[in-house]
Design a protein around this motif. Structure first.
Motif, PDB file in Angstrom:
ATOM      1  N   SER A   1       0.837  -1.206   0.000  1.00  8.60           N
ATOM      2  CA  SER A   1       0.000   0.000   0.000  1.00  8.60           C
ATOM      3  C   SER A   1       0.870   1.253   0.000  1.00  8.60           C
TER       4      SER A   1
ATOM      5  N   ALA B   1      -3.723   5.263   0.646  1.00  6.23           N
ATOM      6  CA  ALA B   1      -2.956   4.180   1.254  1.00  6.23           C
ATOM      7  C   ALA B   1      -3.889   3.113   1.805  1.00  6.23           C
ATOM      8  N   ARG B   2      -5.007   3.555   2.438  1.00  3.81           N
ATOM      9  CA  ARG B   2      -5.952   2.574   3.007  1.00  3.81           C
ATOM     10  C   ARG B   2      -6.639   1.780   1.904  1.00  3.81           C
TER      11      ARG B   2
ATOM     12  N   ALA C   1      -5.463   1.196  -1.081  1.00  6.44           N
ATOM     13  CA  ALA C   1      -4.474   0.286  -1.668  1.00  6.44           C
ATOM     14  C   ALA C   1      -4.287  -0.939  -0.777  1.00  6.44           C
ATOM     15  N   ALA C   2      -4.253  -0.728   0.546  1.00  4.92           N
ATOM     16  CA  ALA C   2      -4.108  -1.866   1.464  1.00  4.92           C
ATOM     17  C   ALA C   2      -5.306  -2.801   1.319  1.00  4.92           C
TER      18      ALA C   2
END
Lengths: 86, 568
Positions: free
Chosen positions: B401, B426-427, B429-430
């Motif tokens: 991420s 980022a979240r 992507a995670a």
């Protein structure tokens, strides 16, 4: 920090690295792999020495090496006044 | 309570613990999400690094592999611990001084090149995805064997848990859950090992136990007994090696250097407050790892001795219950070739044919049952295996991420993105990475094990030389770094693909280059990378003044601030 001090600090660091990494190489690749058959003729309790270095001894030495380096560098940082508490 | 009730209880309790920790420590900024705000105590970080590093492979597979390989199994023990010496001495303190968040950050900035950054991002994502798929698979296997839950549902549950705390907590949440997971996994590994050591040798510490005499009063050393049993059944002596010295050397080096080049391990050293802390943190990580890694060879020797003495020449009707329950999973296979109704487990040098196939992966899981330990110990091992798999999966997902949100989005595609949006990216992507990892867990590519060898080879032949030269040689420039990375990867990747993908029938010592197996070829790839990077740098212009000054700065600890927030 003067340039000459910088150089000396870095050179001392490289010297530490060379000595510690040589030990790192000798206990794992040396005792555990290249010389394992020769060392296996020596017995310590139920272990053959080469086998012991390959499966136990090298790992203990690795741990000690890192903490020796930590101490050496903490001292060196203080001597050249580049430690992070200054 | 029976095994299943115990397993439900212990696994349930451990999951509740992880979720509680995740809620308590969730991330509020990108700095907290990527590197836990750079304020993690070195001992705590060492423990989290140990959990991050020790995966399902370390917990479940390694002792089993050693049990079947004997002395040749040492490559894993030395290879997966020796890399920490390289990390502590050559990499961690300097990258901590550099600051920032990721490995591609360092490669991109040090070599003043987006091309280098993108190559590094691609390598980081490839390495991490191959790893995470294996972890999800491990989760599924544990669920199906111990809880009688369908393997796919097991993967879903694992995905749900990881999703929850990786997406919510980022690096901060992951770090503190990993501490909890380390405690669970090391307890689960040591308890059965100590039990078995006491039973077999009367010595408490397994590390000493497997070098002691047997507890049956015969005065015979355990390893001598094991060598004898092995030879009797037509195997090679346990304490002797079969692989060529050069190959053992190359595999050990590839694993060591690969470890020191793995992005999810390196990034952990951005989370401590100081350069001095980065050095000592690597030491603590190795202490916590060594606890398991020095126990593993003892477990391997105990398990092998037990196995050889419990199933040789037993009438099939009287085999112990663990034998039949693992037979049901297909991981033990028995065929009465000579029709005498007895189980013949034989090695390659025996006259009688071998009738039993055993998957090395079951040794750690079956060991407590083989040694007749209490049921709660068997359940504990299941909880430990899950902790190992989940903690590694979470660390890898974070790298993926971060690569997407930070290295690609922030640094290349949209530099003016706000911190809030970057955190959302980022979240997301995670979350996407969890789903992809889960897909590979349910539909594992047939070549998972091979791909893991590829991951280590790639890390060794791409990242390691470029990072080392970036710190220790001011003269190495972008031309050298890119050429080195590309040639190192291509050579290593092509060699592994040739033998593992296209010509598995040629995959033996006769056809290998210099007798080096695909597992060890990363060592040659690394040397090639070094040679190319150094010589290309010589014939092209040196890096700009400010880059050389940056390298000077990295070498001196003082003025290392906290990991900088984005935009600094």
């Amino acid at each position: 920090m003067p340039l000459s001090d910088r150089r000396r600090y870095w050179r001392t660091n490289l010297k530490y690295l060379a000595v510690l990494l040589s030990i790192w190489f000798v206990v794992s690749y040396g005792f555990g792999i290249l010389l394992v058959d020769q060392l296996d003729t020596i017995r310590v309790g139920g272990f053959r020495l080469g086998f012991w270095f390959a499966q136990q001894g090298s790992i203990y030495v690795f741990v000690v090496l890192i903490f020796v380096y930590v101490r050496l560098m903490n001292r060196l940082d203080k001597r050249y006044d580049v430690d992070e508490d200054g | 309570m029976n095994v299943q009730a115990w397993t439900f209880t212990l696994v349930g309790l451990s999951f509740a613990l992880y979720i509680g920790v995740a809620i308590w420590s969730r991330a509020r900024s990108t700095g907290e999400f990527y590197v836990a705000g750079g304020r993690v105590h070195p001992v705590i970080n060492g423990m989290a690094t140990a959990a991050d590093w020790m995966s399902a492979a370390s917990f479940i597979s390694m002792a089993g592999l050693i049990a079947f390989m004997g002395r040749d199994g040492s490559v894993y023990l030395m290879g997966w611990t020796g890399g920490y010496v390289l990390l502590a001495l050559l990499i961690a303190p300097y990258l901590r001084k550099f600051g920032k968040f990721t490995v591609p950050d360092f490669v991109g900035d040090r070599y003043y090149s987006s091309v280098a950054r993108v190559v590094a991002v691609v390598c980081a994502m490839f390495v991490s995805f191959t790893y995470v798929a294996g972890q999800m698979r491990g989760v599924g296997i544990v669920f199906s064997r111990f809880l009688n839950i369908d393997i796919n549902h097991g993967v879903f549950i694992g995905m749900g848990i990881v999703f929850f705390y990786a997406v919510l907590g980022g690096m901060k949440g992951i770090t503190y859950t990993q501490v909890a997971q380390y405690c669970v996994l090391i307890f689960a590994y040591l308890v059965p090992a100590i039990f078995i050591s006491l039973l077999m040798t009367g010595v408490v510490l397994p590390q000493l136990g497997f070098g002691s005499t047997l507890a049956d009063g015969s005065g015979v050393f355990l390893l001598d007994k094991l060598d004898g049993l092995s030879r009797e059944l037509g195997f090679d002596a346990y304490t002797s090696g079969q692989r060529s010295t050069l190959d053992v050397f190359a595999i050990t080096a590839a694993l060591m250097v690969g470890t020191a080049g793995l992005p999810h391990v390196i990034v952990r050293f951005y989370t401590v407050p100081k350069v001095a802390a980065a050095r000592s943190s690597a030491g603590w990580a190795l202490v916590f790892i060594a606890l398991l890694y020095t126990t593993a060879p003892a477990v391997a020797a105990f398990a092998r001795t037990n196995l050889l003495s419990t199933i040789a020449e037993v009438p099939y009707q009287e085999v112990p219950p663990w034998f039949t329950s693992w037979e049901a999973t297909g991981l033990i296979q028995y065929q009465d070739l000579n029709g005498d109704g007895l189980v013949q487990y034989r090695g390659p040098n025996a006259e009688l044919a071998n009738e039993v196939q055993i998957d090395p992966d079951i040794m750690v899981l079956a060991n407590p049952e083989i040694a007749n330990l209490p049921t709660w110990v068997v359940a504990l091992v299941a909880a430990g295996a899950l902790a190992a798999a989940l903690s590694t999966a979470a660390g890898l997902l974070l790298v993926i991420s971060t690569s997407v949100a930070h290295d690609l989005l922030k640094r290349i595609i949209k530099p003016d993105i706000s911190e809030r949006d970057e955190l959302i990216a980022a979240r997301v992507a995670a979350g996407v990475a969890v789903v992809i990892a889960g897909y590979f867990g349910i539909n594992p590519p047939g070549f998972v094990a091979q791909v893991v060898a590829l991951a280590f080879g790639l890390a060794a032949s791409s990242f390691f030389p470029v990072i080392i030269l970036g710190i220790f040689s001011k003269r190495t420039n972008k031309e050298g770094a890119i050429a080195g990375m590309v040639i190192g990867i291509l050579f290593t990747g092509a060699y592994i693909l040739y033998f593992k993908g296209f010509h598995p029938e040629l995959n033996n010592a006769e056809h290998w280059f210099l007798g080096i197996s695909p597992e060890g070829i990363g060592t040659l790839g690394m040397l090639l990378n070094f040679a190319v990077a150094i010589s290309v740098s010589r014939i092209t212009p040196p890096p700009p003044e400010e880059i050389q000054r940056m390298v000077e700065e990295i070498r001196i600890p003082r003025s290392a601030g906290e990991a900088r927030e984005i935009g600094a």
